[in-house]
Design a protein around this motif. Structure first.
Motif, PDB file in Angstrom:
ATOM      1  N   ARG A 181      41.517  44.866  42.348  1.00 34.48           N
ATOM      2  CA  ARG A 181      41.025  45.319  41.093  1.00 34.48           C
ATOM      3  C   ARG A 181      41.440  45.517  40.048  1.00 34.48           C
ATOM      4  O   ARG A 181      41.338  45.118  38.994  1.00 34.48           O
ATOM      5  CB  ARG A 181      40.285  46.548  41.386  1.00 34.48           C
ATOM      6  CG  ARG A 181      38.824  46.603  42.461  1.00 34.48           C
ATOM      7  CD  ARG A 181      38.114  47.760  42.367  1.00 34.48           C
ATOM      8  NE  ARG A 181      38.975  49.169  42.930  1.00 34.48           N
ATOM      9  CZ  ARG A 181      39.244  49.334  44.216  1.00 34.48           C
ATOM     10  NH1 ARG A 181      38.316  48.652  44.977  1.00 34.48           N
ATOM     11  NH2 ARG A 181      39.688  50.301  44.492  1.00 34.48           N
ATOM     12  N   TYR A 182      42.941  46.006  40.291  1.00 34.03           N
ATOM     13  CA  TYR A 182      43.803  45.980  39.184  1.00 34.03           C
ATOM     14  C   TYR A 182      44.219  44.531  38.548  1.00 34.03           C
ATOM     15  O   TYR A 182      44.218  44.329  37.541  1.00 34.03           O
ATOM     16  CB  TYR A 182      45.260  46.741  39.462  1.00 34.03           C
ATOM     17  CG  TYR A 182      46.028  46.736  38.707  1.00 34.03           C
ATOM     18  CD1 TYR A 182      46.118  47.321  37.547  1.00 34.03           C
ATOM     19  CD2 TYR A 182      47.356  45.888  38.832  1.00 34.03           C
ATOM     20  CE1 TYR A 182      47.335  47.486  36.618  1.00 34.03           C
ATOM     21  CE2 TYR A 182      48.531  46.196  37.796  1.00 34.03           C
ATOM     22  CZ  TYR A 182      48.376  46.773  36.934  1.00 34.03           C
ATOM     23  OH  TYR A 182      49.380  46.886  35.814  1.00 34.03           O
ATOM     24  N   GLY A 183      44.270  43.706  39.730  1.00 31.79           N
ATOM     25  CA  GLY A 183      44.664  42.349  39.278  1.00 31.79           C
ATOM     26  C   GLY A 183      43.551  41.810  38.539  1.00 31.79           C
ATOM     27  O   GLY A 183      43.851  41.087  37.270  1.00 31.79           O
ATOM     28  N   TYR A 184      42.144  42.116  38.769  1.00 34.65           N
ATOM     29  CA  TYR A 184      41.106  41.580  37.996  1.00 34.65           C
ATOM     30  C   TYR A 184      41.219  42.078  36.633  1.00 34.65           C
ATOM     31  O   TYR A 184      40.688  41.356  35.436  1.00 34.65           O
ATOM     32  CB  TYR A 184      39.804  42.073  38.678  1.00 34.65           C
ATOM     33  CG  TYR A 184      38.486  41.368  37.864  1.00 34.65           C
ATOM     34  CD1 TYR A 184      38.112  40.285  38.218  1.00 34.65           C
ATOM     35  CD2 TYR A 184      37.890  42.058  37.225  1.00 34.65           C
ATOM     36  CE1 TYR A 184      36.994  39.590  37.831  1.00 34.65           C
ATOM     37  CE2 TYR A 184      36.802  41.940  36.496  1.00 34.65           C
ATOM     38  CZ  TYR A 184      36.404  40.594  36.844  1.00 34.65           C
ATOM     39  OH  TYR A 184      35.059  39.916  36.164  1.00 34.65           O
ATOM     40  N   ASP A 196      42.556  34.347  39.548  1.00 31.92           N
ATOM     41  CA  ASP A 196      43.896  34.963  39.192  1.00 31.92           C
ATOM     42  C   ASP A 196      44.514  35.974  39.652  1.00 31.92           C
ATOM     43  O   ASP A 196      45.445  36.487  40.005  1.00 31.92           O
ATOM     44  CB  ASP A 196      44.330  34.756  37.754  1.00 31.92           C
ATOM     45  CG  ASP A 196      44.262  33.334  37.248  1.00 31.92           C
ATOM     46  OD1 ASP A 196      44.343  32.363  37.841  1.00 31.92           O
ATOM     47  OD2 ASP A 196      43.799  33.169  36.098  1.00 31.92           O
ATOM     48  N   ALA A 197      43.319  37.236  39.861  1.00 31.02           N
ATOM     49  CA  ALA A 197      43.366  38.510  40.319  1.00 31.02           C
ATOM     50  C   ALA A 197      43.985  38.159  41.780  1.00 31.02           C
ATOM     51  O   ALA A 197      44.988  38.950  42.301  1.00 31.02           O
ATOM     52  CB  ALA A 197      42.131  39.089  40.146  1.00 31.02           C
ATOM     53  N   ALA A 198      43.393  37.346  42.611  1.00 27.08           N
ATOM     54  CA  ALA A 198      43.764  37.140  44.124  1.00 27.08           C
ATOM     55  C   ALA A 198      45.338  36.505  44.304  1.00 27.08           C
ATOM     56  O   ALA A 198      45.918  37.118  44.985  1.00 27.08           O
ATOM     57  CB  ALA A 198      42.808  36.308  44.681  1.00 27.08           C
ATOM     58  N   ASP A 199      45.576  35.603  43.423  1.00 25.38           N
ATOM     59  CA  ASP A 199      46.734  35.002  43.346  1.00 25.38           C
ATOM     60  C   ASP A 199      47.862  36.168  42.966  1.00 25.38           C
ATOM     61  O   ASP A 199      48.991  36.237  43.375  1.00 25.38           O
ATOM     62  CB  ASP A 199      46.866  33.895  42.222  1.00 25.38           C
ATOM     63  CG  ASP A 199      46.147  32.650  42.681  1.00 25.38           C
ATOM     64  OD1 ASP A 199      45.991  32.644  43.640  1.00 25.38           O
ATOM     65  OD2 ASP A 199      45.917  31.785  41.738  1.00 25.38           O
ATOM     66  N   LEU A 253      54.402  39.527  36.990  1.00 21.19           N
ATOM     67  CA  LEU A 253      53.708  37.973  37.261  1.00 21.19           C
ATOM     68  C   LEU A 253      52.906  37.610  36.161  1.00 21.19           C
ATOM     69  O   LEU A 253      52.772  36.467  35.858  1.00 21.19           O
ATOM     70  CB  LEU A 253      53.000  38.030  38.674  1.00 21.19           C
ATOM     71  CG  LEU A 253      54.274  38.275  39.834  1.00 21.19           C
ATOM     72  CD1 LEU A 253      53.311  38.481  41.080  1.00 21.19           C
ATOM     73  CD2 LEU A 253      54.952  36.908  39.894  1.00 21.19           C
ATOM     74  N   HIS A 254      51.863  38.544  35.705  1.00 21.91           N
ATOM     75  CA  HIS A 254      50.893  38.279  34.587  1.00 21.91           C
ATOM     76  C   HIS A 254      51.628  37.709  33.408  1.00 21.91           C
ATOM     77  O   HIS A 254      51.211  36.758  33.073  1.00 21.91           O
ATOM     78  CB  HIS A 254      49.898  39.381  34.690  1.00 21.91           C
ATOM     79  CG  HIS A 254      48.694  39.189  33.512  1.00 21.91           C
ATOM     80  ND1 HIS A 254      48.052  38.280  33.820  1.00 21.91           N
ATOM     81  CD2 HIS A 254      48.765  39.737  32.312  1.00 21.91           C
ATOM     82  CE1 HIS A 254      46.897  38.223  32.641  1.00 21.91           C
ATOM     83  NE2 HIS A 254      47.589  38.934  31.841  1.00 21.91           N
ATOM     84  N   ILE A 255      52.391  38.328  33.175  1.00 20.25           N
ATOM     85  CA  ILE A 255      53.141  38.178  31.664  1.00 20.25           C
ATOM     86  C   ILE A 255      53.999  36.746  32.050  1.00 20.25           C
ATOM     87  O   ILE A 255      53.667  36.021  31.073  1.00 20.25           O
ATOM     88  CB  ILE A 255      54.090  39.290  31.438  1.00 20.25           C
ATOM     89  CG1 ILE A 255      53.430  40.720  31.061  1.00 20.25           C
ATOM     90  CG2 ILE A 255      55.034  39.008  30.162  1.00 20.25           C
ATOM     91  CD1 ILE A 255      54.390  41.733  30.911  1.00 20.25           C
ATOM     92  N   ALA A 256      54.569  36.574  32.975  1.00 16.05           N
ATOM     93  CA  ALA A 256      55.135  35.559  33.149  1.00 16.05           C
ATOM     94  C   ALA A 256      54.156  34.042  33.090  1.00 16.05           C
ATOM     95  O   ALA A 256      54.292  33.215  32.382  1.00 16.05           O
ATOM     96  CB  ALA A 256      55.755  35.228  34.437  1.00 16.05           C
ATOM     97  N   LEU A 307      45.906  46.712  26.815  1.00 15.20           N
ATOM     98  CA  LEU A 307      44.710  47.832  27.009  1.00 15.20           C
ATOM     99  C   LEU A 307      44.293  48.198  28.522  1.00 15.20           C
ATOM    100  O   LEU A 307      44.262  49.296  28.857  1.00 15.20           O
ATOM    101  CB  LEU A 307      43.368  46.975  26.548  1.00 15.20           C
ATOM    102  CG  LEU A 307      43.308  46.984  25.225  1.00 15.20           C
ATOM    103  CD1 LEU A 307      41.766  46.416  24.816  1.00 15.20           C
ATOM    104  CD2 LEU A 307      43.509  48.267  24.514  1.00 15.20           C
ATOM    105  N   VAL A 308      44.581  47.066  29.622  1.00 14.20           N
ATOM    106  CA  VAL A 308      44.622  47.735  30.960  1.00 14.20           C
ATOM    107  C   VAL A 308      45.862  48.652  31.421  1.00 14.20           C
ATOM    108  O   VAL A 308      45.439  49.586  31.864  1.00 14.20           O
ATOM    109  CB  VAL A 308      44.671  46.132  31.836  1.00 14.20           C
ATOM    110  CG1 VAL A 308      44.975  46.579  33.228  1.00 14.20           C
ATOM    111  CG2 VAL A 308      43.632  45.450  31.550  1.00 14.20           C
ATOM    112  N   LEU A 309      47.023  48.275  30.850  1.00 15.89           N
ATOM    113  CA  LEU A 309      47.716  49.263  31.187  1.00 15.89           C
ATOM    114  C   LEU A 309      47.847  50.572  30.527  1.00 15.89           C
ATOM    115  O   LEU A 309      48.168  51.622  31.088  1.00 15.89           O
ATOM    116  CB  LEU A 309      49.342  48.514  30.638  1.00 15.89           C
ATOM    117  CG  LEU A 309      49.795  47.353  31.672  1.00 15.89           C
ATOM    118  CD1 LEU A 309      51.099  47.062  31.143  1.00 15.89           C
ATOM    119  CD2 LEU A 309      50.130  47.759  32.924  1.00 15.89           C
ATOM    120  N   ARG A 310      47.337  50.445  29.224  1.00 16.13           N
ATOM    121  CA  ARG A 310      47.106  52.008  28.627  1.00 16.13           C
ATOM    122  C   ARG A 310      45.940  52.710  29.167  1.00 16.13           C
ATOM    123  O   ARG A 310      46.065  53.734  29.266  1.00 16.13           O
ATOM    124  CB  ARG A 310      46.793  51.521  27.165  1.00 16.13           C
ATOM    125  CG  ARG A 310      46.527  52.898  26.481  1.00 16.13           C
ATOM    126  CD  ARG A 310      46.326  52.745  24.839  1.00 16.13           C
ATOM    127  NE  ARG A 310      47.547  52.531  24.343  1.00 16.13           N
ATOM    128  CZ  ARG A 310      47.867  52.527  23.066  1.00 16.13           C
ATOM    129  NH1 ARG A 310      46.857  52.178  22.211  1.00 16.13           N
ATOM    130  NH2 ARG A 310      49.027  52.130  22.318  1.00 16.13           N
TER     131      ARG A 310
END
Length: 166
Positions: free
Chosen positions: A20-23, A31-34, A67-70, A116-119
């Motif tokens: 869920r966090y990945g989503y 991409d969330a699953a990856d 990983l998402h940032i990369a 936004l997700v991190l905040r």
């Protein structure tokens, strides 16, 4: 062998939450699953060093954010387009604007969505977000402000009246 069992238990208990966090970070289920799989692979390699720490989940979440940032640094100019599945469940927004909100969130640039997700999902402060994303605190604040402006424009709020005041 005990470490393998503990890792398997951790994945069974927290794997769905990490997905869920990945989503929330990636904005789409593929991409969330990856992200989740890659983070769990890295966590598995580091598991012997982390097993005595309080929160291996924070290691996994930080890894997922990095990983998402990369990924978005490599694909800066690429624009992903996709439709949300019809059978999702999200908390309801007033006035039935959930779908528009999710579409607006998915339409944000990757860095703004990550901030936004991190905040709001991870509840990190600006300094923590800056450390995770490798950007300055000022950039965190400006990206958050721009993202919120875009969301407000996409989902205008209803004026407060006696009928809808809570």
């Amino acid at each position: 062998m005990e470490a393998d069992t503990r890792f398997a238990e951790f994945v069974a208990e927290r794997g769905d939450a990490l997905l869920r966090y990945g989503y929330m970070l990636a904005g789409n289920p593929h991409d969330a699953a990856d992200l989740t799989q890659e983070a769990l692979l890295k966590l598995r390699g580091a598991w012997p060093r982390l097993r005595h720490k309080d929160s291996p989940e924070s290691y996994a979440r930080t890894t997922m954010a990095r990983l998402h940032i990369a990924t978005w640094r490599l694909r800066r100019r690429e624009l992903l387009a996709w439709e949300l599945p019809e059978l999702e469940h999200h908390d309801r927004l007033p006035g039935g604007d959930e779908r528009r909100m999710w579409q607006a969130l998915a339409g944000l640039p990757r860095k703004q969505r990550a901030v936004l997700v991190l905040r709001y999902y991870e509840q990190l402060d600006d300094a923590e977000i800056a450390a995770v994303l490798g950007i300055s605190r000022g950039t965190v604040r400006s990206q958050a402000a721009r993202a919120l402006d875009k969301l407000r424009a996409a989902i205008p709020s209803e004026p407060m009246t006696r009928g809808n005041a809570r």
